[in-house]
Write an enzyme that holds these catalytic residues in place. Sequence first.
Site, mmCIF file in Angstrom:
data_model
loop_
_atom_site.group_PDB
_atom_site.id
_atom_site.type_symbol
_atom_site.label_atom_id
_atom_site.label_comp_id
_atom_site.label_asym_id
_atom_site.label_seq_id
_atom_site.Cartn_x
_atom_site.Cartn_y
_atom_site.Cartn_z
ATOM 1 N N GLY A 76 6.640 0.610 5.675
ATOM 2 C CA GLY A 76 7.477 -0.334 4.945
ATOM 3 C C GLY A 76 7.494 -0.069 3.449
ATOM 4 N N CYS A 77 6.346 0.295 2.904
ATOM 5 C CA CYS A 77 6.252 0.559 1.466
ATOM 6 C C CYS A 77 6.970 1.850 1.091
ATOM 7 C CB CYS A 77 4.795 0.600 1.029
ATOM 8 S SG CYS A 77 3.969 -0.992 1.247
ATOM 9 N N THR A 78 6.915 2.834 1.954
ATOM 10 C CA THR A 78 7.636 4.082 1.712
ATOM 11 C C THR A 78 9.141 3.822 1.774
ATOM 12 O OG1 THR A 78 5.813 5.401 2.570
ATOM 13 C CG2 THR A 78 7.995 6.443 2.532
ATOM 14 N N LYS A 125 0.824 -1.212 0.000
ATOM 15 C CA LYS A 125 0.000 0.000 0.000
ATOM 16 C C LYS A 125 0.857 1.262 0.000
ATOM 17 C CE LYS A 125 -4.005 1.925 2.341
ATOM 18 N NZ LYS A 125 -4.831 1.929 3.514
ATOM 19 N N ALA A 139 10.069 1.975 -1.475
ATOM 20 C CA ALA A 139 10.012 2.868 -2.639
ATOM 21 C C ALA A 139 11.180 3.857 -2.628
ATOM 22 C CB ALA A 139 8.682 3.618 -2.666
#
Length: 156
Positions: free
Chosen positions: A45-47, A40, A50
């Site tokens: 974690g996704c930030t 998401k 990325a």
Amino acid sequence: MSIKTGEQAPDFTLPRQDGTAVRLKELLQKSWVVLYFYPKDDTPGCTQEACSFRDSYESFKEAGAEVIGISSQSTASHEAFASKHRLPFILVSDEGGKVRKEYGVPSTLGLLPGRVTYVIDQGGTVRHVFNSQFNARKHVTEALEVIQRLRPAQPA
């Protein structure tokens, strides 16, 4: 069934953050592709993942690879996420999770969409798969190492 190393990567056409269509097969005509599925936009974690891809993006380009992030958020969500974190690579919207299912990306604890990275050569063959929900940065280092090791050096 999860897509494994040595298998053909399923082709797809999905909208990128600016709404234009991206087709995997067309990208593979120009370079290898690092396709990373993430849960998401704008979660910790996704930030982190990325931004790690962002910080290594030039190394991927120099190694002859394009990076594509894929999750089920809308193109508007991806556009805001990319803008906020200055992401130079493609984010595609897999609303409904059709491509995630085609690749067989597993869920974590049956709830969270999985975090899996595929390194795909120009022939469409998956050369490496890395699956780790909680070690987001390792997706970047694993993918870059595989490309640098396996991709033939291009003449300068």
